[in-house]
Design a protein around this motif. Structure first.
Motif, PDB file in Angstrom:
ATOM      1  N   HIS A  47       0.830  -1.198   0.000  1.00  0.00           N
ATOM      2  CA  HIS A  47       0.000   0.000   0.000  1.00  0.00           C
ATOM      3  C   HIS A  47       0.868   1.254   0.000  1.00  0.00           C
ATOM      4  N   THR A  48       0.506   2.257  -0.804  1.00  0.00           N
ATOM      5  CA  THR A  48       1.206   3.554  -0.728  1.00  0.00           C
ATOM      6  C   THR A  48       0.309   4.644  -0.143  1.00  0.00           C
ATOM      7  N   ALA A  49      -0.892   4.266   0.299  1.00  0.00           N
ATOM      8  CA  ALA A  49      -1.726   5.204   1.054  1.00  0.00           C
ATOM      9  C   ALA A  49      -1.400   4.979   2.528  1.00  0.00           C
ATOM     10  N   TYR A  50      -0.212   5.434   2.933  1.00  0.00           N
ATOM     11  CA  TYR A  50       0.387   5.017   4.199  1.00  0.00           C
ATOM     12  C   TYR A  50      -0.479   5.325   5.425  1.00  0.00           C
ATOM     13  N   LEU A  51      -1.229   6.431   5.407  1.00  0.00           N
ATOM     14  CA  LEU A  51      -2.049   6.789   6.565  1.00  0.00           C
ATOM     15  C   LEU A  51      -3.424   6.134   6.547  1.00  0.00           C
ATOM     16  N   GLY A  52      -3.808   5.538   5.434  1.00  0.00           N
ATOM     17  CA  GLY A  52      -5.093   4.857   5.336  1.00  0.00           C
ATOM     18  C   GLY A  52      -6.267   5.772   5.046  1.00  0.00           C
ATOM     19  N   LEU A  53      -5.982   6.993   4.580  1.00  0.00           N
ATOM     20  CA  LEU A  53      -7.061   7.955   4.373  1.00  0.00           C
ATOM     21  C   LEU A  53      -7.967   7.598   3.188  1.00  0.00           C
ATOM     22  N   GLU A  54      -7.491   6.789   2.263  1.00  0.00           N
ATOM     23  CA  GLU A  54      -8.311   6.473   1.084  1.00  0.00           C
ATOM     24  C   GLU A  54      -9.553   5.664   1.465  1.00  0.00           C
ATOM     25  N   GLN A  55      -9.546   5.089   2.695  1.00  0.00           N
ATOM     26  CA  GLN A  55     -10.710   4.330   3.164  1.00  0.00           C
ATOM     27  C   GLN A  55     -11.538   5.115   4.191  1.00  0.00           C
ATOM     28  N   ASP A  56     -11.147   6.364   4.433  1.00  0.00           N
ATOM     29  CA  ASP A  56     -11.879   7.184   5.393  1.00  0.00           C
ATOM     30  C   ASP A  56     -13.290   7.461   4.857  1.00  0.00           C
ATOM     31  N   VAL A  57     -14.308   7.204   5.681  1.00  0.00           N
ATOM     32  CA  VAL A  57     -15.685   7.327   5.226  1.00  0.00           C
ATOM     33  C   VAL A  57     -16.033   8.764   4.849  1.00  0.00           C
ATOM     34  N   ARG A  58     -15.345   9.735   5.467  1.00  0.00           N
ATOM     35  CA  ARG A  58     -15.635  11.129   5.152  1.00  0.00           C
ATOM     36  C   ARG A  58     -15.211  11.471   3.732  1.00  0.00           C
ATOM     37  N   LEU A  59     -14.077  10.944   3.291  1.00  0.00           N
ATOM     38  CA  LEU A  59     -13.621  11.182   1.917  1.00  0.00           C
ATOM     39  C   LEU A  59     -14.566  10.501   0.931  1.00  0.00           C
ATOM     40  N   LYS A  60     -15.011   9.279   1.271  1.00  0.00           N
ATOM     41  CA  LYS A  60     -15.907   8.544   0.382  1.00  0.00           C
ATOM     42  C   LYS A  60     -17.246   9.276   0.226  1.00  0.00           C
ATOM     43  N   GLU A  61     -17.774   9.721   1.334  1.00  0.00           N
ATOM     44  CA  GLU A  61     -19.068  10.402   1.272  1.00  0.00           C
ATOM     45  C   GLU A  61     -18.972  11.704   0.486  1.00  0.00           C
ATOM     46  N   ALA A  62     -17.878  12.443   0.675  1.00  0.00           N
ATOM     47  CA  ALA A  62     -17.701  13.700  -0.055  1.00  0.00           C
ATOM     48  C   ALA A  62     -17.587  13.446  -1.554  1.00  0.00           C
ATOM     49  N   ALA A  63     -16.839  12.385  -1.924  1.00  0.00           N
ATOM     50  CA  ALA A  63     -16.675  12.052  -3.343  1.00  0.00           C
ATOM     51  C   ALA A  63     -18.013  11.670  -3.958  1.00  0.00           C
ATOM     52  N   ALA A  64     -18.775  10.846  -3.247  1.00  0.00           N
ATOM     53  CA  ALA A  64     -20.076  10.412  -3.770  1.00  0.00           C
ATOM     54  C   ALA A  64     -21.028  11.593  -3.921  1.00  0.00           C
ATOM     55  N   GLN A  65     -21.046  12.485  -2.933  1.00  0.00           N
ATOM     56  CA  GLN A  65     -21.939  13.639  -2.993  1.00  0.00           C
ATOM     57  C   GLN A  65     -21.567  14.563  -4.151  1.00  0.00           C
ATOM     58  N   ALA A  66     -20.242  14.712  -4.407  1.00  0.00           N
ATOM     59  CA  ALA A  66     -19.790  15.575  -5.498  1.00  0.00           C
ATOM     60  C   ALA A  66     -20.252  15.057  -6.850  1.00  0.00           C
ATOM     61  N   ILE A  67     -20.291  13.742  -6.998  1.00  0.00           N
ATOM     62  CA  ILE A  67     -20.780  13.163  -8.253  1.00  0.00           C
ATOM     63  C   ILE A  67     -22.268  13.509  -8.438  1.00  0.00           C
ATOM     64  N   TYR A  68     -23.042  13.368  -7.379  1.00  0.00           N
ATOM     65  CA  TYR A  68     -24.463  13.711  -7.474  1.00  0.00           C
ATOM     66  C   TYR A  68     -24.663  15.198  -7.742  1.00  0.00           C
ATOM     67  N   ASP A  69     -23.832  16.035  -7.135  1.00  0.00           N
ATOM     68  CA  ASP A  69     -24.016  17.486  -7.256  1.00  0.00           C
ATOM     69  C   ASP A  69     -23.455  18.051  -8.563  1.00  0.00           C
ATOM     70  N   TYR A  70     -22.317  17.487  -9.020  1.00  0.00           N
ATOM     71  CA  TYR A  70     -21.611  18.114 -10.150  1.00  0.00           C
ATOM     72  C   TYR A  70     -21.391  17.194 -11.345  1.00  0.00           C
TER      73      TYR A  70
END
Length: 800
Positions: free
Chosen positions: A52-75
């Motif tokens: 893994h090169t996402a050393y801090l594990g942020l790519e699985q953070d639920v806050r990032l996932k929710e923001a990405a999903a909402q951006a798709i719906y909005d934009y």
């Protein structure tokens, strides 16, 4: 006489990658409906994820996932418009937060590769020069290639070698407005870092020194607000620095950022940075995820994530040290590299760890030198302490087994990486049924042994090789033509000579077989630095010999064992004499030995075709023509026959002083204009030695009606092989008659060999097209090259 040229590099990469694919080490597909970061499922097996090169594990953070999903719906899934015109609504917030993280304005790019393509042509001016670290990321090196079209000097230094950097900066001096040093902050394979403190010292001493850093692997896990290794270590972005960092990997989203200490450069990149203008901008989902990650970076939460990772990295490092495993760097970074040297050992370890339930990556060429294969292991916050200690234990258990399985050992690994071996000077052990003997003088071999194994398949027999050894071996050791010779013999139980090889070590030009235009550029540098792009090499045979230099005479089932014993001893000699390169040359192309050596750290390198004439069952000129093909016969009638009466030929066993002087002068004329095989020119002493040897003959060619020699063939009569071979050639520049003269010389050499009962002519490695038209048999050749590192060959690539 071989090197890795541009095509050889891609051929070698292809072979390495294909071999890795066959062992299921790379080009794999993960399966499963959900990824959690800590595991991967491959071929139905669940594996702990240590690549893994996402050393801090942020790519699985639920806050990032929710923001990405909402951006798709909005934009929407994308915003298909260049940022030059307008950025989508989320961009401004991201740029503001990234500026807060770095304390400096940023430019957001699609990814780091496009960021380099955008930035480098803008920051490097026409009056600048570039020095690259040998291990700077491929994306930086690739972007720098654009600078060549503008005539910008592109140099390279060995990895983190500050003495070499200082030397190059001094050498470039005040001739250039800026001298850019391009490096990584944290290097992606070995996990080591740029020597920041030493670079700061050089910065203070040389005002024209500027820095361009790729710090993709240094982002987030270190520094205030996770600003990364370089920003943290430098405590700012000085005016003489450009920094490219990431919104991917540890940051957890997608994209890259560019920072410039110089406000004008910042403006130039933003206004017209290639891909920034002509490529699409980041998708709304990526920008939204990056914005949330930026919020985390700007909070105290980032320090908790950093501390967790630091503890895990420390645990893995201490456990590896406890097991005394061969780790390249303990640089307090999340990247570790366990050395195996040979690629097949790395493949074996990948599969063994797979069975144990761990996923790791092999480190193979071109990411690392062929001889420096290993396992690239990364630690992330997804890994727990039990998994980390279990992986270290598995490495400790399986590495000795994988080494033994692949004919490798820890001493070879240590020597391959330039570490102090625990058994310095230890010779390769003979296998039980065979006995290996190594000597440094041909006089310790019988003439029968040499001529039976090597002499019958080589331009030189025992007596000819003695001259080569005595002349080149007696030169001062600092002479460019000095050679040290080694001879290898393998005997079976009954005393049968099962294998024989010979090699010479000396100084080689890296561009020996490079395209002539490349050698011409390199020779310009050598006018002020004669030894530029040269280095010690050990090669089978010598730069003076042609033909077989490696001969195995064993039962089919035993040939691999004998060959391995000879090659192992050659590797030992290369290590003992500290040559940077081992070259096994003049093998027929496509042979089985080459396919096996790729996994042992050798590159397969295409050599010029050899030309051999060995069909003498004909009489006279008419008989010679009748054995040619239709096109070659027409060529002979039109391009050779009409000129036979224009030149006179004389065969001499010895030349007088004036003739030798003139013959040597003709050789130098050919040598000076022949960059196709770019070596050091031979000195007159060699020709004097040839002149006093009974087996050397001189074919002299004169143009009728014109005084003086027009051409000369320096030929050797090999008594063991019944061969008559033109080893060197000299020619006058006759303008349009030069090629007719050359063809005449080839034909007369064939006629002399036939009339005097010879069975073979070794015609050498150049001008194969002309020799083929004269009826020579063309033999495709290849060599196998093992380098201590790729530095010289990569440096040569900067001249292409």
């Amino acid at each position: 006489m071989a090197k890795i040229n541009h095509n050889n590099v891609f051929d070698t990469i292809d072979r390495v990658i294909e071999n890795a694919k066959k062992t299921k080490s790379i080009h794999l597909y993960a399966s499963g409906d959900v990824l959690k970061g800590d595991t991967l499922t491959i071929d139905g097996k669940k594996l702990w994820h240590f690549a893994h090169t996402a050393y801090l594990g942020l790519e699985q953070d639920v806050r990032l996932k929710e923001a990405a999903a909402q951006a798709i719906y909005d934009y929407g899934t994308q915003f298909p418009l260049s940022k030059t015109y307008v950025s989508h609504p989320l961009y401004a917030g991201l740029e503001e937060k990234m500026q807060a993280i770095f304390g400096h304005p940023v430019i957001v790019a699609k990814n780091s590769t496009l960021a380099h393509i955008a930035a480098i042509p803008q920051v490097v001016g026409d009056n600048d020069a570039v020095i690259m670290d040998h291990q700077v990321h491929w994306s930086v090196q690739n972007a720098c290639q654009q600078l060549k079209t503008r005539g910008i000097p592109l140099l390279m230094i060995r990895h983190n070698n500050m003495e070499q950097l200082e030397y190059q900066v001094k050498k470039l001096g005040n001739r250039y407005r800026k001298i850019w040093y391009m490096a990584d902050g944290v290097y992606s394979m070995y996990g080591d870092a740029a020597p920041v403190n030493e670079l700061k010292v050089l910065q203070n001493r040389f005002p024209q020194l500027h820095f361009y850093f790729d710090d993709v692997h240094g982002m987030s896990w270190i520094g205030t607000n996770g600003c990364g290794f370089i920003r943290h270590s430098w405590e700012g972005i000085p005016k003489n620095m450009v920094l490219v960092s990431t919104l991917s990997k540890t940051f957890g989203a997608s994209g890259a950022v560019i920072l410039c200490g110089d406000e004008k450069l910042y403006r130039n990149i933003k206004n017209f940075g290639g891909p920034l203008t002509f490529s699409a901008q980041l998708e709304p989902a990526a920008v939204a995820a990056a914005t949330v990650s930026a919020d985390i970076h700007l909070s105290n939460e980032i320090y908790g994530l950093q501390d967790r990772l630091k503890q895990k990295v420390g645990l893995f490092a201490s456990t590896l040290k406890q097991y005394e495993l061969p780790v390249v760097s303990y640089g307090d970074t999340p990247v570790f590299y366990v050395a195996t040297a040979m690629p097949d050992t790395a493949y074996s370890m990948v599969r063994r760890l797979y069975i144990e339930g761990f996923f790791v990556n092999p480190g193979i060429f071109p990411a690392v030198p062929l001889k420096n294969a290993g396992l690239r292991i990364t630690i992330s916050n997804h890994n727990n302490e039990r998994q980390i200690t279990d992986l270290a234990a598995a490495l400790y258990h399986h590495l000795p087994l994988a080494l033994a399985e692949t004919g490798n050992d820890l001493d070879k690994v240590y020597r391959a990486f330039g570490w102090m071996s625990r058994t310095q000077g230890k010779e390769v052990p003979s296998q039980q049924q065979y006995h290996l003997k190594v000597n440094n003088s041909l006089g310790e071999l019988s003439q029968t042994e040499w001529d039976k194994g090597i002499g019958r398949h080589n331009a030189l027999d025992y007596q000819g090789m003695l001259l080569v050894e005595r002349y080149f071996g007696s030169l001062p050791e600092d002479h460019p033509h000095f050679m040290r010779f080694t001879y290898y013999r393998v005997y079976g139980k009954n005393g049968h000579l099962a294998g024989i090889a010979h090699a010479s070590s000396g100084l080689w030009k890296e561009d020996m077989l490079a395209p002539e235009v490349v050698s011409a550029r390199v020779e310009e540098v050598r006018k002020s630095d004669p030894l530029f792009l040269t280095g010690p090499a050990l090669g089978t045979g010598s730069v003076f010999t042609e033909g077989t230099h490696f001969f195995v005479d064993a039962p089919e089932a035993e040939k691999d064992k004998v060959a391995a014993l000879l090659i192992g001893s050659l590797e030992h000699t290369a290590e003992k004499e500290r040559t940077g390169k081992l070259v096994l040359r003049d093998f027929e192309r496509g042979g089985s030995i080459g396919k096996k050596l790729v996994n042992k750290g050798f590159a397969v390198v295409e050599m010029p075709d050899a030309a051999v004439f060995d069909e003498f069952g004909w009489e006279g000129i008419e008989g010679f023509m009748n054995r040619l093909g239709k096109r070659s016969k027409r060529h002979f009638k039109e391009e050779v026959l009409p000129y036979l009466q224009q030149f006179e030929t004389h065969i001499r066993s010895e030349l007088n002083v004036a003739e030798l002087e003139q013959a040597y002068g003709l050789y130098r004329k050919v040598e000076a204009n022949n960059l196709a095989i770019n070596g050091f020119p031979y000195e007159k002493g060699l020709f004097e030695a040839m002149n006093s040897h009974p087996n050397w003959k001189f074919m002299l060619f004169e143009k009728k009606g014109k005084a003086g020699l027009a051409g000369v063939m320096f030929c050797y009569e090999n008594k063991a092989a019944g061969a008559f071979s033109p080893v060197l050639i000299g020619m006058e520049d006759l303008g349009t008659e030069r090629l007719p003269l050359y063809r005449h010389m080839l034909f007369k050499t064939i006629m002399h060999a036939r009339d005097n009962g010879f069975q073979t002519i070794y015609f050498g490695l150049s001008a194969a097209f002309e020799k083929r038209k004269m009826g020579a048999r063309i033999i495709p050749r290849e060599a196998y090259v093992q380098s201590a590192d790729n530095y010289l060959s990569d440096l040569l690539q900067t001249f292409y």
